[in-house]
Design a protein around this motif. Sequence first.
Motif, PDB file in Angstrom:
ATOM      1  N   PHE A 197      22.667  35.977 115.051  1.00  0.00           N
ATOM      2  CA  PHE A 197      22.442  36.371 113.663  1.00  0.00           C
ATOM      3  C   PHE A 197      21.318  35.542 113.038  1.00  0.00           C
TER       4      PHE A 197
ATOM      5  N   ALA B   4      19.602  43.386 112.991  1.00  0.00           N
ATOM      6  CA  ALA B   4      20.904  43.032 112.414  1.00  0.00           C
ATOM      7  C   ALA B   4      21.986  44.014 112.858  1.00  0.00           C
ATOM      8  N   ILE B   5      21.634  45.305 112.922  1.00  0.00           N
ATOM      9  CA  ILE B   5      22.593  46.324 113.378  1.00  0.00           C
ATOM     10  C   ILE B   5      22.987  46.057 114.827  1.00  0.00           C
TER      11      ILE B   5
ATOM     12  N   GLY C 254      25.348  43.249 114.925  1.00  0.00           N
ATOM     13  CA  GLY C 254      26.647  43.717 114.442  1.00  0.00           C
ATOM     14  C   GLY C 254      27.404  44.472 115.521  1.00  0.00           C
TER      15      GLY C 254
END
Length: 854
Positions: free
Chosen positions: A802, A435-436, A439
């Motif tokens: 995502f 997820a990082i 991002g």
Amino acid sequence: MANNTSMRKISLRNIAAHKLRLALTVLAVVLGTAFISGAFMFTNSLNQSLQSAVSSTYDGVDAVVTPAEGASVLSRDIREAIAADEKVANVNVTASETVVLATGDEEPIQTGGGTASLAPWYNPDTVVGAPNPLVEGEAPAAVDDIVLNQKGAENFGVSVGDELLVVDPEERRTMTVTGLYEMEFDQGQSLSAYMPEEAFLERYTLDGATSQLIVSAVEGTSDTDLVAHLEDTREGLEVETGAKLAEEMSEVLSQALSFVNYFLVAFGLVALLVGTFLIANTFSMIVAQRTKEFALLRALGAARMQITRSVVFEAFLVGVLGSALGVLAGVGLVAAIKGIMSAQGMSLPDSGLGLSTSAVVVPVILGTLVTIISAWLPARRAGEVRPVEAMRSTEASTDQPLGVRTILGVLLMVVGVAAALAGALMADSATSTRAILVGIGAFGVIVGFFFAGPAMSLPIVPTLGRVIGAPFGAIGRLAATNSRRNPRRTATTAFALTLGVALVTAIGMLGDTMKASISDVVENNVSADFILSGPTAGSFPTPAGTPDAVRDVEGVDQVLTMSMAPVLVDDRATNQFGDFAQTTLLDGNVTDMIAIEMREGTADLGSGPGVLAAAGFAEDNGWEVGDVLPLTAPGLSEEVREVEVIGIFEPNNLLNNMVLSQESVDGLLPPGALEVNMVGVVADGSVDRDQLRANLEEAVKGFIVVQVMSTDEMAGQAGQAIDQMLNILYALLALAVIIAILGIVNTLTLGVIERRQEIGMLRAVGSQRRQIRTMITLEAVQIAVFGAVMGIIIGLGLGWAFLEVLSGEGLDTISVPWPMLLWMLLGSAVVGVLAAVWPARRAAKTPPLDAISG
């Protein structure tokens, strides 16, 4: 050399002289700060209202008694002993039963977002805490008497003397409304019924046992003295003062509301972020148009830093003004929201406007800083204007080279795409790590596009312009040519819309994927033709008589009942959270209701006692087919039974850990301890599905609360909840889109001012006002469509990455809401048309001779 005081005077006069030029920039700041300020104030209002409600709940409550750790209930003997204590004035039971109320002709009273509940009634001389005074009728005396809250009764058309059907999880009863009472914080959206205490305890508790008591002290005994006395004289109890519990509950509420605040502030920051590009774009254009003015100031002795500081000073004034107006707009926003809520019967009493230091200071500081930061680069550019520029005959802006920013943008986009791909494809890594990475990828792609956007717009926007302008002939071609002239401005204007559309696209993909995944889970895992259950609002169980009611219905082959009971198999339960333990029960072959794949043994729980375990659960506990395990019901029965593991199944989305045969617990549990979750119906094929549904609905009509659903309807119901959540997000993101529209309006307006001579020349050579309006409108549509197209592309890419990260969390069917994206693309063209209305009218009114003489 000009001094700083003189430069400030010039800045102030410039602002006063060009009100229109800066009005839209101020508006962008207002919108962003209004949202943040409104978020703080609304949360404060909500908090004040809830704190007031909590305080009133515990007014007059000296002590609150609950079971000590390890115990689950307070027995009747304990309650009677506390009531007989010399330091105790009154003892009340705090218990409530969720019910469904219906009129005498079996028509359910639909409370919508509200609830219907039943609790024990206490007269003013025996009540602990604030009483609920009767305003009409009499207090309940007989076992089937109830009193209702006045506003709720008025809202749902119930009067004193009416007979209502009261349906609880076990059965239905006819009860008479003997009175109406006034309740503090009554919104009228719920029905709160009270009945005599003894009747309630007999009907809804096991031998009068309850989970909490509230106690008042005799005169002369303080709340702390009462608490200390009860702790010293009674064992197995936890006792706290009402004031302390109110304080603790207030803290919990504040923490819960802080999330709401962060959530709303996050969207306010998105609005400010979008506004940043609008503000920067505005100041860039203003600086370009004031080139001659700055050059004259330089020729008169003004230093570079003085010019830069003067522009920053203007930005500071705009930021302070816009932020202050934003705070005022936030007050209006909160007042409007509260007014709408009040009109809907959801008023917030004792809440005020929620004004606080943080609600005023934080938005003003943020808005001012964002405005100054946005204006910094244009201000530096203003300082670099050379005195010789004063000899230019016009103030038209000149294009800056795009090479460096394009290379930087492409590099950032490449890095961003690589990071997003890595996050999406690294299936073996931790979800948080992936997820990082996504991002980081999102940040790289968005910022990279901001830098590379002008170069990317050069081939795309004119092409779009030619397609869009084709039906308009020469004016269409002219609009397409105009869109090439300042790619930096075009891309910056479109970027605000790109950001908003990208967020909407990504969130739309998340919602569509969630609905698709839920639909797949239901359709692939439910094998019964129809599922019968209680109301989906709250945790109301299915009435216990439902299976028998539909067993002999025409068209029904099998009826299976899934229930939950507080029993343990080898000290394990299907769902276990601390002291809470519930095990799933089924009374037939599991595969007839839920599609499971057996690894070993049988799935038939209807032929005798037995338990099925999921493969991982069985492995963790060392269970194998044939093992005989102890079955217990802690706190409800001292009997220990034995149950055999008859099968092991593969993990399933609807059935987790283990399921026990219902026959295994027959006679083990007291009445009311077993709760029916749902009833599955398998058709025999003798009637069509529509007829079978009608037959089922007729059979369960008397229960009032039972819903008959097919698998498609079950999935659709979950989809409605997701849509409600998404609608809130879309409504908040609409703010970013509104600011983007203002950006287009702003750019076009300033462009009209800058191109005054050009437009005047077109008018002088014969262009009609209608054609000028068409040209400006087509330019706006090109910008809007370009922004939307790029936003959709970025949103699709980042949304896919995502969702790939979340595929391990059950979202394994990625779905794209194509109809929504098509409507969004068409909507962007409409946005362009609407944004161009005022600038186009202004351009069309340009006097030809005045423009040429300029």
